[in-house]
Design a protein around this motif. Structure first.
Motif, PDB file in Angstrom:
ATOM      1  N   ASN A   6     -10.315  12.946  31.464  1.00 36.05           N
ATOM      2  CA  ASN A   6      -9.001  12.553  32.661  1.00 36.05           C
ATOM      3  C   ASN A   6      -8.037  13.884  32.883  1.00 36.05           C
ATOM      4  O   ASN A   6      -7.203  13.120  33.549  1.00 36.05           O
ATOM      5  N   ILE A   7      -8.010  14.322  32.450  1.00 36.57           N
ATOM      6  CA  ILE A   7      -7.312  15.960  32.983  1.00 36.57           C
ATOM      7  C   ILE A   7      -7.276  15.930  34.504  1.00 36.57           C
ATOM      8  O   ILE A   7      -6.193  16.232  35.400  1.00 36.57           O
ATOM      9  N   MET A   8      -8.101  15.161  35.115  1.00 33.92           N
ATOM     10  CA  MET A   8      -8.419  15.899  36.986  1.00 33.92           C
ATOM     11  C   MET A   8      -7.836  14.523  37.421  1.00 33.92           C
ATOM     12  O   MET A   8      -7.192  14.495  38.318  1.00 33.92           O
ATOM     13  N   ARG A   9      -7.148  13.823  37.067  1.00 33.29           N
ATOM     14  CA  ARG A   9      -6.504  12.746  37.843  1.00 33.29           C
ATOM     15  C   ARG A   9      -5.148  12.205  37.124  1.00 33.29           C
ATOM     16  O   ARG A   9      -4.203  11.347  37.863  1.00 33.29           O
ATOM     17  N   HIS A  10      -4.869  13.016  36.541  1.00 33.99           N
ATOM     18  CA  HIS A  10      -3.207  13.446  36.087  1.00 33.99           C
ATOM     19  C   HIS A  10      -2.685  14.521  36.692  1.00 33.99           C
ATOM     20  O   HIS A  10      -3.168  15.698  37.181  1.00 33.99           O
ATOM     21  N   GLU A  11      -1.283  14.392  36.453  1.00 32.18           N
ATOM     22  CA  GLU A  11      -0.283  15.513  37.176  1.00 32.18           C
ATOM     23  C   GLU A  11      -0.673  16.655  36.030  1.00 32.18           C
ATOM     24  O   GLU A  11      -0.220  16.605  35.098  1.00 32.18           O
ATOM     25  N   LEU A  12      -0.489  17.979  36.938  1.00 31.25           N
ATOM     26  CA  LEU A  12      -0.719  19.230  35.955  1.00 31.25           C
ATOM     27  C   LEU A  12       0.572  19.473  36.163  1.00 31.25           C
ATOM     28  O   LEU A  12       1.186  20.512  35.116  1.00 31.25           O
ATOM     29  N   VAL A  13       1.607  19.587  36.203  1.00 35.21           N
ATOM     30  CA  VAL A  13       2.628  20.168  36.313  1.00 35.21           C
ATOM     31  C   VAL A  13       3.998  19.564  34.938  1.00 35.21           C
ATOM     32  O   VAL A  13       3.601  18.221  34.520  1.00 35.21           O
ATOM     33  N   GLY A  14       4.039  20.771  34.443  1.00 40.75           N
ATOM     34  CA  GLY A  14       4.558  20.606  33.316  1.00 40.75           C
ATOM     35  C   GLY A  14       3.724  21.293  31.665  1.00 40.75           C
ATOM     36  O   GLY A  14       4.173  21.428  31.233  1.00 40.75           O
ATOM     37  N   ILE A  86      -5.819  13.404  42.812  1.00 39.55           N
ATOM     38  CA  ILE A  86      -5.464  11.683  41.084  1.00 39.55           C
ATOM     39  C   ILE A  86      -6.778  10.356  42.138  1.00 39.55           C
ATOM     40  O   ILE A  86      -7.144  10.265  40.855  1.00 39.55           O
ATOM     41  N   LYS A  87      -6.502  10.510  43.716  1.00 39.91           N
ATOM     42  CA  LYS A  87      -7.307   9.543  43.406  1.00 39.91           C
ATOM     43  C   LYS A  87      -8.580  10.222  43.888  1.00 39.91           C
ATOM     44  O   LYS A  87      -9.922   8.978  43.272  1.00 39.91           O
ATOM     45  N   LYS A  88      -9.379  10.990  43.900  1.00 45.05           N
ATOM     46  CA  LYS A  88     -11.055  11.476  43.987  1.00 45.05           C
ATOM     47  C   LYS A  88     -11.263  11.124  42.682  1.00 45.05           C
ATOM     48  O   LYS A  88     -11.226  11.079  41.504  1.00 45.05           O
ATOM     49  N   ARG A  89     -12.860  11.045  42.449  1.00 44.12           N
ATOM     50  CA  ARG A  89     -13.753  10.604  41.604  1.00 44.12           C
ATOM     51  C   ARG A  89     -13.970  12.203  41.306  1.00 44.12           C
ATOM     52  O   ARG A  89     -14.729  12.342  42.126  1.00 44.12           O
ATOM     53  N   PHE A  90     -14.912  12.684  40.074  1.00 47.71           N
ATOM     54  CA  PHE A  90     -15.354  13.167  39.776  1.00 47.71           C
ATOM     55  C   PHE A  90     -16.239  13.645  38.774  1.00 47.71           C
ATOM     56  O   PHE A  90     -16.639  12.328  37.567  1.00 47.71           O
ATOM     57  N   ARG A  91     -16.874  14.150  39.132  1.00 46.89           N
ATOM     58  CA  ARG A  91     -17.929  14.192  38.551  1.00 46.89           C
ATOM     59  C   ARG A  91     -18.270  15.152  37.039  1.00 46.89           C
ATOM     60  O   ARG A  91     -17.011  16.124  36.870  1.00 46.89           O
ATOM     61  N   LYS A  92     -18.449  14.562  35.202  1.00 46.67           N
ATOM     62  CA  LYS A  92     -17.931  15.479  34.295  1.00 46.67           C
ATOM     63  C   LYS A  92     -18.237  16.963  34.991  1.00 46.67           C
ATOM     64  O   LYS A  92     -19.505  17.193  35.027  1.00 46.67           O
ATOM     65  N   TYR A  93     -17.126  18.099  34.687  1.00 47.99           N
ATOM     66  CA  TYR A  93     -18.142  19.659  34.826  1.00 47.99           C
ATOM     67  C   TYR A  93     -18.185  20.098  33.156  1.00 47.99           C
ATOM     68  O   TYR A  93     -18.522  21.181  33.658  1.00 47.99           O
ATOM     69  N   TRP A  94     -17.648  19.020  32.470  1.00 51.96           N
ATOM     70  CA  TRP A  94     -17.550  20.070  31.405  1.00 51.96           C
ATOM     71  C   TRP A  94     -18.318  19.504  30.293  1.00 51.96           C
ATOM     72  O   TRP A  94     -18.894  18.075  30.106  1.00 51.96           O
TER      73      TRP A  94
END
Length: 94
Positions: A6-14, A86-94
């Motif tokens: 779920n990293i794509m739907r989380h904040e990357l800062v930090g 964060i709102k977008k839906r992603f296909r599994k890329y990994w």
């Protein structure tokens, strides 16, 4: 909790990040903490306190999650405003 799924739907800062591949060879190997994110860039602060602005679209990132796991993400997948990604839906890329 942030995970590799779920990293794509989380904040990357930090998060800790390392650049593993880039069309601009000078950017490869840069590592540090993400301090800012815009639609097309990540700002990374290195160990010496220097900030570098890195384009997302032509770069591959290795993010280190809080529990220590590493996740590789191609920057072109995350090119969008953080609040929209964060709102977008992603296909599994990994």
């Amino acid at each position: 909790m942030i995970t590799s799924q779920n990293i794509m739907r989380h904040e990357l800062v930090g998060l800790e990040v390392e650049i593993t591949h880039s069309l601009n060879g000078d950017l490869e190997g840069i590592k540090g903490k993400v301090v800012n994110e815009t639609k097309k860039t990540l700002t990374i602060e290195d160990d010496e306190g220097n900030e570098k602005i890195i384009p997302k679209g032509s770069t591959t990132f290795h993010f280190t999650l809080p529990e220590g796991a590493k996740v590789e993400i191609e920057g072109k997948i995350i090119v969008s405003r953080p609040e929209d990604r964060i709102k977008k839906r992603f296909r599994k890329y990994w």
